[in-house]
Motif scaffolding. Structure first.
Motif, PDB file in Angstrom:
ATOM      1  N   UNK A   1       4.594   0.773  -2.520  1.00 40.95           N
ATOM      2  CA  UNK A   1       5.577  -0.246  -2.896  1.00 40.95           C
ATOM      3  C   UNK A   1       5.114  -1.655  -2.551  1.00 40.95           C
ATOM      4  N   UNK A   2       4.105  -1.788  -1.667  1.00 39.87           N
ATOM      5  CA  UNK A   2       3.669  -3.128  -1.288  1.00 39.87           C
ATOM      6  C   UNK A   2       2.291  -3.067  -0.635  1.00 39.87           C
ATOM      7  N   UNK A   3       1.621  -4.189  -0.689  1.00 36.35           N
ATOM      8  CA  UNK A   3       0.296  -4.299  -0.088  1.00 36.35           C
ATOM      9  C   UNK A   3       0.432  -4.268   1.435  1.00 36.35           C
ATOM     10  N   UNK A   4      -0.515  -3.624   2.133  1.00 34.50           N
ATOM     11  CA  UNK A   4      -0.395  -3.543   3.596  1.00 34.50           C
ATOM     12  C   UNK A   4      -0.423  -4.900   4.288  1.00 34.50           C
ATOM     13  N   UNK A   5      -0.908  -5.930   3.618  1.00 37.70           N
ATOM     14  CA  UNK A   5      -0.922  -7.258   4.233  1.00 37.70           C
ATOM     15  C   UNK A   5       0.469  -7.884   4.282  1.00 37.70           C
ATOM     16  N   UNK A   6       1.416  -7.324   3.542  1.00 39.46           N
ATOM     17  CA  UNK A   6       2.771  -7.862   3.537  1.00 39.46           C
ATOM     18  C   UNK A   6       3.564  -7.283   4.707  1.00 39.46           C
ATOM     19  N   UNK A   7       4.496  -8.053   5.212  1.00 41.98           N
ATOM     20  CA  UNK A   7       5.368  -7.627   6.303  1.00 41.98           C
ATOM     21  C   UNK A   7       6.507  -6.809   5.699  1.00 41.98           C
ATOM     22  N   UNK A   8       6.446  -5.475   5.866  1.00 40.89           N
ATOM     23  CA  UNK A   8       7.436  -4.647   5.199  1.00 40.89           C
ATOM     24  C   UNK A   8       8.842  -4.833   5.755  1.00 40.89           C
ATOM     25  N   UNK A   9       8.965  -5.413   6.946  1.00 36.72           N
ATOM     26  CA  UNK A   9      10.305  -5.654   7.492  1.00 36.72           C
ATOM     27  C   UNK A   9      11.055  -6.694   6.670  1.00 36.72           C
ATOM     28  N   UNK A  10      10.312  -7.511   5.914  1.00 31.20           N
ATOM     29  CA  UNK A  10      10.936  -8.528   5.080  1.00 31.20           C
ATOM     30  C   UNK A  10      11.233  -8.024   3.671  1.00 31.20           C
ATOM     31  N   UNK A  11      10.858  -6.784   3.404  1.00 27.93           N
ATOM     32  CA  UNK A  11      11.024  -6.238   2.064  1.00 27.93           C
ATOM     33  C   UNK A  11      12.204  -5.293   1.951  1.00 27.93           C
ATOM     34  N   UNK A  12      12.920  -5.052   3.042  1.00 22.14           N
ATOM     35  CA  UNK A  12      13.946  -4.029   3.039  1.00 22.14           C
ATOM     36  C   UNK A  12      15.061  -4.308   2.034  1.00 22.14           C
ATOM     37  N   UNK A  13      15.301  -5.564   1.711  1.00 19.14           N
ATOM     38  CA  UNK A  13      16.375  -5.876   0.779  1.00 19.14           C
ATOM     39  C   UNK A  13      15.951  -5.782  -0.672  1.00 19.14           C
ATOM     40  N   UNK A  14      14.686  -5.593  -0.927  1.00 16.38           N
ATOM     41  CA  UNK A  14      14.192  -5.569  -2.300  1.00 16.38           C
ATOM     42  C   UNK A  14      14.532  -4.230  -2.944  1.00 16.38           C
TER      43      UNK A  14
ATOM     44  N   UNK B   1       2.594   4.892   1.247  1.00 19.64           N
ATOM     45  CA  UNK B   1       1.777   3.807   1.795  1.00 19.64           C
ATOM     46  C   UNK B   1       0.557   4.324   2.571  1.00 19.64           C
ATOM     47  N   UNK B   2      -0.243   5.216   1.988  1.00 19.58           N
ATOM     48  CA  UNK B   2      -1.463   5.640   2.680  1.00 19.58           C
ATOM     49  C   UNK B   2      -2.469   4.492   2.711  1.00 19.58           C
TER      50      UNK B   2
ATOM     51  N   UNK C   1       2.363   3.220  -8.271  1.00 21.59           N
ATOM     52  CA  UNK C   1       2.583   1.893  -7.693  1.00 21.59           C
ATOM     53  C   UNK C   1       3.914   1.397  -8.246  1.00 21.59           C
ATOM     54  N   UNK C   2       4.953   1.481  -7.418  1.00 20.61           N
ATOM     55  CA  UNK C   2       6.287   1.092  -7.864  1.00 20.61           C
ATOM     56  C   UNK C   2       6.390  -0.417  -8.023  1.00 20.61           C
ATOM     57  N   UNK C   3       5.777  -1.152  -7.101  1.00 18.96           N
ATOM     58  CA  UNK C   3       5.906  -2.610  -7.124  1.00 18.96           C
ATOM     59  C   UNK C   3       4.738  -3.242  -6.376  1.00 18.96           C
ATOM     60  N   UNK C   4       4.598  -4.552  -6.568  1.00 20.60           N
ATOM     61  CA  UNK C   4       3.617  -5.403  -5.901  1.00 20.60           C
ATOM     62  C   UNK C   4       2.275  -5.426  -6.634  1.00 20.60           C
ATOM     63  N   UNK C   5       2.041  -6.539  -7.321  1.00 21.72           N
ATOM     64  CA  UNK C   5       0.805  -6.694  -8.091  1.00 21.72           C
ATOM     65  C   UNK C   5      -0.437  -6.647  -7.212  1.00 21.72           C
ATOM     66  N   UNK C   6      -0.322  -7.049  -5.925  1.00 20.39           N
ATOM     67  CA  UNK C   6      -1.506  -7.070  -5.061  1.00 20.39           C
ATOM     68  C   UNK C   6      -2.065  -5.662  -4.851  1.00 20.39           C
ATOM     69  N   UNK C   7      -1.182  -4.702  -4.568  1.00 26.05           N
ATOM     70  CA  UNK C   7      -1.657  -3.347  -4.342  1.00 26.05           C
ATOM     71  C   UNK C   7      -2.089  -2.713  -5.662  1.00 26.05           C
ATOM     72  N   UNK C   8      -1.423  -3.055  -6.759  1.00 24.07           N
ATOM     73  CA  UNK C   8      -1.843  -2.533  -8.056  1.00 24.07           C
ATOM     74  C   UNK C   8      -3.260  -2.990  -8.387  1.00 24.07           C
TER      75      UNK C   8
END
Length: 329
Positions: free
Chosen positions: A6-19, A42-43, A55-62
């Protein structure tokens, strides 16, 4: 084994909970677990390139996974349905789709350098039919490999245990405050107590508690690719009456065909176009006319959604193996 991002590991997933991807992720996880299907969420991005990848979301990880697939095209890759247009190409779409000469943003999609069109992306997921038709219109090479995949509802959490009180309604406000105000006034004029729930200002526990106490719900949203909040209401056996303009608007002009409730059926509720429509529906309303939870259990539960995803991967694999020539949806 299925791998989900759902997101790149460089992103702070605690800030993504509302998405919203976490609403989709919750149903997918519970559905796969109930089906007994193993998966990794998120392996590490240096995973072995095999099996199925979503890849559900986030262009960086895609983009990172796309690079790996270019090097070793041995795994199946599905992208979406939460990948913003402006995040999936290299040139940026914001100025393109808001420029003075653009009447329909979809008409620009075939000009974008989107990863969705690359052969390494085996399939593109979208939550509903009108969004898929948009891709087919704007970029046929993407539309031909686009699949509808709705988010599943965890029917154990949204358990349908309610004690509805007559003449009590939930009013869900997402867009168009003028319409919300008029709907609120219409409900009150009919002697109905109203609990207002505003998009982005509640948690699922609060929402569930309100749903458990109301007789029906009225939704105001201009468009939804699926309408997860609607599905959650249906799982709680709450019929919904949805304002549906049937188009999205830009600068006051109808832009493209859409819907605010693409999955609504006669079991789950009704659409309305204006306040008079809404009042007419409420004049003849009887809760026994509807069976929204039964519909969700058969068509939109977490297990149904998870199985749909697995079926899409099987279709992709069959086409790559030469067992079928074209995707069948």
């Amino acid at each position: 084994m299925l791998k989900i991002f759902t997101h790149h590991p460089s992103r702070d997933d605690s800030k993504l909970q509302g998405i919203v991807q976490f609403s989709r992720l919750s149903g997918l996880k519970s559905g796969l677990e109930k089906l007994g299907v193993p998966f990794l969420y998120q392996p590490p991005l240096d995973f072995m390139p095999e099996g199925n990848v979503l890849v559900i979301s986030d262009h960086m990880v895609l983009r990172e996974i796309y690079k790996r697939k270019k090097q070793n095209n041995t795994f199946n890759l599905l992208a979406g349905p939460i990948l913003e247009i402006e995040d999936t190409h290299s040139m940026g779409a914001k100025d393109l789709i808001t420029g003075p000469d653009i009447e329909n943003p979809l008409s620009t999609l075939d000009k974008l350098d989107t990863l969705f069109s690359r052969k390494e992306v085996d399939g593109v997921l979208t939550a509903g039919s009108w969004a898929r038709e948009g891709w087919r219109f704007a970029a046929p090479e993407i539309g031909m490999k686009t699949f509808e995949w709705f988010a599943g509802v965890d029917t154990d959490f949204w358990d349908g245990k309610t004690a509805p009180k007559p003449k009590r309604a939930l009013l869900y406000a997402k867009t168009n405050p003028g319409i919300v105000k008029n709907a609120h006034q219409a409900l009150r004029s009919l002697g109905i107590d109203v609990t207002l729930v505003e998009y982005g200002h509640y948690n699922k526990e609060t929402y569930k508690k309100v749903l458990a106490s109301v007789d029906f719900a009225v939704f105001v949203s201009e468009k939804e690719t699926q309408g997860i909040a609607l599905a959650e209401a249906w799982a709680m056996n709450v019929p919904t009456f949805c304002w549906d303009p049937f188009h999205s608007f830009m600068n006051g002009a109808a832009l493209l065909p859409t819907s605010s409730c693409p999955y609504i059926t006669k079991q789950t509720g009704n659409r309305w176009r204006n306040i008079e429509d809404l009042k007419n529906l409420l004049y003849i309303y009887k809760r026994d006319y509807y069976s929204p939870r039964s519909w969700v259990l058969e068509n939109m539960s977490d297990t149904v959604s998870a199985q749909r995803l697995l079926d899409i991967f099987n279709i992709v694999n069959a086409k790559k193996s030469g067992l079928i020539k074209n995707y069948v949806r």
